[in-house]
Design an enzyme around this catalytic site. Structure first.
Site, PDB file in Angstrom:
ATOM      1  N   LEU A  74      32.334  68.706  -9.703  1.00 30.58           N
ATOM      2  CA  LEU A  74      33.207  67.708 -10.544  1.00 30.58           C
ATOM      3  C   LEU A  74      34.106  68.263 -11.544  1.00 30.58           C
ATOM      4  CD1 LEU A  74      30.592  64.896 -11.037  1.00 30.58           C
ATOM      5  CD2 LEU A  74      32.782  64.685  -9.738  1.00 30.58           C
ATOM      6  N   ASP A  75      35.278  68.001 -11.719  1.00 28.44           N
ATOM      7  CA  ASP A  75      36.258  68.420 -12.839  1.00 28.44           C
ATOM      8  C   ASP A  75      35.455  68.226 -14.110  1.00 28.44           C
ATOM      9  OD1 ASP A  75      38.122  69.124 -10.912  1.00 28.44           O
ATOM     10  OD2 ASP A  75      39.106  66.977 -11.335  1.00 28.44           O
TER      11      ASP A  75
END
Length: 317
Positions: A63-64
């Protein structure tokens, strides 16, 4: 004297070094985290590994830093099952803003274009069917895609604009859940390799506007959903304590998308040595299955003519 000097030298010489043992506990399973914003996925994995004192850890789908939601952390032998989670469906809730585009396609980036066109709810609903099914998607400039051996996000930081190739993506569902101009909330369910930021960017373009993601939260990844997830702060608070193992889910949970075939007693040693063996049950020829012994995973392999041919041997304590 010469012999004596040789003996003294040989005693003081260092002994050959053997293979050092990995530090930590040889445990296997999954820890599912509801990742907060402002921290990288790698930092979460490292924290979990340290908190539970595991020898080995990895994650199934990055995930960013600004993204939140489900992050599946594999420990020990569960890392061998990561590809099956990576290939599985994932779901996201997200909010996007129309009227401006950023160089990252999300709110963390600099605005690079604006538009006075703000679509209506009906406009958005009319375009969503074109983003469902099998589509082609160009990854964001700031992504982990490799370009000539370098990550796109590193090149983007250095000011390079890349011509990234479009990639096939299967979108199982894309639905509008709320709208208050200029913002819209949507839910996406897609296969491997989907970028929420690219969906928002391309939807803005399709509507004659510009758009970027304000926030996103992953709610589902393969067999895991947020009901399995623990708060990141809870892991930190219980680190190195006797209760830390309560966050650990069985390795087998990550294999729930595959067919389970129990094996008899005499087959355990064969599989653990990487040899095919018979199973109690059957599957389609060429189907990927997992072999179990008293409910514990022993191997993952291919079913052929009544036998499991192992491709990954799982050695749980």
């Amino acid at each position: 004297m010469w012999v004596c000097r040789w003996v003294l030298y040989s005693r003081s010489a260092p002994k050959p070094m053997g293979r050092s043992r990995k530090s930590g506990r040889a445990l296997s399973g999954w820890v599912i985290i509801d990742k907060p914003a402002g921290i990288t996925s790698t930092a979460v994995v490292n924290k979990v590994r340290w908190a539970i004192d595991a020898q080995k850890a990895g994650q199934a789908g990055t995930l960013d830093p600004d993204a939140t939601g489900l992050l599946a952390v594999a420990l020990g032998e569960a890392t061998k099952t990561i590809p099956f989670i990576m290939d599985a469906q994932k779901s996201y809730d997200f909010e996007m803003a129309f009227g401006s585009a950023t160089h990252t396609d999300d709110a963390s980036g600099d605005i690079i274009a604006t538009s006075t066109v703000i679509p209506t709810k009906d406009d958005i609903l009319s375009k969503l069917p074109g983003f469902r099914g099998d589509i082609l998607q160009v990854p964001p400039q700031v992504s982990a895609v490799k370009v000539d051996g370098a990550r796109a996000y590193d090149l983007a930081r250095d000011g390079f604009k890349m011509d990234l190739a479009a990639r096939a993506l299967r979108v199982h569902a894309l639905d509008l859940t709320a709208f208050a101009a200029p913002n819209a909330r949507l839910k996406l369910t897609c296969g491997k390799g989907g970028y929420v930021r690219a969906i928002a960017r391309d939807l803005g373009e399709a509507l004659g506007s510009k758009a970027h993601v304000l926030w996103l939260k992953r709610t589902h990844s393969g067999p895991f959903d947020l009901n399995f997830a623990s708060e990141y702060t809870a892991i930190d608070a219980s680190a190195k304590s006797l209760e830390i193992d309560r966050f650990l889910h069985p390795l087998e949970l990550g294999l729930s998308g595959l067919k389970e075939l129990p094996i008899p007693d005499h087959a355990v040693a064969k599989l653990r040595n990487g040899n095919p063996c018979g199973a109690n049950g059957s599957a389609e020829f060429g189907e990927t299955v997992w072999a179990s012994y008293h409910g514990k995973a022993i191997a993952i392999g291919t079913y052929k003519a009544g036998h499991i041919h192992p491709t990954r041997v799982i050695l749980q304590q």
